[in-house]
Design an enzyme around this catalytic site. Structure first.
Site, PDB file in Angstrom:
ATOM      1  N   GLU A   1       0.811  -1.026  -0.121  1.00 25.78           N
ATOM      2  CA  GLU A   1       0.013   0.217  -0.257  1.00 25.78           C
ATOM      3  C   GLU A   1       1.137   0.838  -0.065  1.00 25.78           C
ATOM      4  O   GLU A   1       1.856   1.228   0.555  1.00 25.78           O
ATOM      5  CB  GLU A   1      -0.861  -0.045   0.596  1.00 25.78           C
TER       6      GLU A   1
ATOM      7  N   LYS B   1      -8.924  -0.765   1.361  1.00 26.12           N
ATOM      8  CA  LYS B   1      -9.369  -1.376   2.027  1.00 26.12           C
ATOM      9  C   LYS B   1     -10.579  -1.869   1.901  1.00 26.12           C
ATOM     10  O   LYS B   1     -11.651  -1.574   0.699  1.00 26.12           O
ATOM     11  CB  LYS B   1     -10.515   0.285   3.066  1.00 26.12           C
TER      12      LYS B   1
END
Length: 463
Positions: free
Chosen positions: A265, A282
């Site tokens: 990420e 997410k």
């Protein structure tokens, strides 16, 4: 007056250079892995920094000497001070490389709590809140074009020649050393039981129902102690072999502390035109055992109401954080709810962009956004208070950010997830997930286990 310089070198596998220099006390290796694309094109290695800046036990240290009691403002001031002043006019770049030297290091979650003025009930001893090396020259490898460079900004000719000599010796004698490594078999102990984790999720849902928050990230940590000294290179190679990732990193912060990260990420990127980009992750689903099962999992994730709402709320949070220091009207969301495949899971990924306002710099951006929104919740400040109440131990480096700040003011950074932290002979790993009104505690625990299982497997442990 400084200038950027770069020398193209004969190709040497980056892993061979890591073998040669990886045990240096402040070795920093940014190690893009997996398929080559715009986010995983480059590898960067820095050793023997000119300056070190770190905070431990509440004290700010520079070059080994205590400077003062720490605060985010004091840390950012110390980091700013070492960056040379930017000259007027455009600076010549001999090659289009992402980094010509500057800072490589990390901010932990506790440092982010200080940025948000959230106190903690948890105590952590002798582990840094942040640690950075300032590198005047670095090795840079282009995975796409198979080219290698020594790049920098200082005219330290003696150091440059010595580094070139060592590289040439290495090129003549060493091959690629990227083979699976044997690591000690260890038993990791969780900081809370399954029952306690599920109870924390239930309590988080009560806060959501009461209107305190919309979402909160609840995590769990595992720790193990080794009877034998731990070798950082062995640990990192084993982890990277198990889970290559676009934002992998190896940081040794002195002798006693190291981060081994295979993060998928991006946190924030800041380019030369002062545009910043965040790609919050997410939403999670497993990989399939067949191509068809993999496709079904990905399609289901793309339309899952709970997972999509989780991502939406973090996108709104990042828009707000970036908006604190961005030009009015410049914050956009060019990608939303895109399913991306990684070694062990699918994730929902979005992108938030904005342009820094006049008078704001990379350190203002970091102070406005740390810790990463994807691992806190919304609203951020209240979510962080609830995290500290419900979680069983200090997060430490986990959920902080590994940061690379170039001498020109550009930045690349990642979220510290999928990471093994070594502190002396102790190892720490962690995982978690976003809790919403639609969360099922047992499923949230299963998601946490899905994320942490590959890390445990490196050490021979199964959940």
């Amino acid at each position: 007056m400084w200038h950027l310089w770069a020398l193209e070198l004969p190709w040497l596998e980056p892993e061979a250079a890591l073998t040669a220099w990886g045990n240096a006390p402040w070795c920093a290796f940014l190690d893009s892995g997996g398929p080559v694309d715009a986010r995983s094109r480059w590898k960067i290695l820095g050793v023997h920094p000119k300056h070190t800046v770190f905070v431990v036990n509440g004290l700010l240290h520079k070059d080994g000497a205590v400077q003062a009691e720490s605060s985010p403002q004091a840390v950012f001031s110390a980091l700013r001070h070492a960056l040379p002043a930017q000259p007027q006019g455009a600076r010549h770049r001999p090659y289009d490389l992402p980094f010509y030297g500057g800072y490589i290091g990390f901010f932990d979650y506790h440092f982010g709590m200080q940025c948000e003025a959230v106190p903690s009930r948890h105590v952590k001893h002798d582990q840094p809140d942040c640690a950075f090396g300032f590198y005047e020259q670095v090795f840079v490898w282009d995975r796409l074009e198979k080219r290698a460079f020594l790049a920098g900004f200082s005219d330290n000719a003696e150091s440059k020649l010595e580094t070139l000599r060592l590289y040439q010796e290495l090129w003549n004698t060493v091959g690629c050393a990227d083979t699976p490594a044997r690591v000690p078999r260890l038993v990791f102990t969780p900081d809370q039981t399954r029952v306690a984790y599920c109870a924390a999720v239930k309590r988080a849902k009560q806060y959501i129902a009461a209107g305190d928050i919309f979402q909160v990230n609840i995590t769990g940590r595992y720790a193990a102690e080794s009877e034998e000294p731990l070798d950082d290179l062995t640990l990192y190679r084993a982890l990277r072999h198990a889970a290559p990732a676009p934002f992998a990193a190896y940081l040794r912060c002195g002798e006693a502390y190291a981060l081994h990260s295979t993060s998928p990420e991006r946190f924030l990127q800041l380019d030369a035109q002062r545009y910043t980009c965040s790609r919050p992750i997410k939403g999670t689903a497993p990989r399939g055992k067949t191509d068809e099962e993999d496709r079904v999992f990905a399609q289901s994730l793309a339309v899952d109401e709970k997972e999509c709402s989780e991502n939406l709320m973090i996108v709104d949070l990042m828009r707000n954080d970036i908006g604190r220091v961005a030009e009015i009207g410049s914050v956009t969301v060019p990608e939303f709810l895109k399913v991306e495949r990684f070694a062990h899971v699918h994730h929902l990924v979005s992108e938030v962009r904005g342009k820094l306002a006049e008078g704001q710099d990379v350190f203002d951006l970091l102070q406005a956004t740390l810790p990463p929104g994807s691992v806190t919740g919304a609203p951020k400040h209240r979510a962080m208070q609830i995290i500290d109440e419900l979680e069983a131990s200090a997060r430490g480096a986990y959920c902080g950010s590994i940061v690379c700040i170039g001498v020109e003011g550009q930045m690349e950074s990642s979220v510290i997830i999928r990471t093994v932290v070594r502190h002396g002979n102790s190892l720490h790993i962690a995982a978690g997930g976003g809790i919403t009104a639609l969360s099922d505690p047992d499923k949230e625990y299963a998601e946490m286990c899905l994320k942490i299982a590959p890390l445990l497997a490196v050490f021979g442990q199964e959940l």
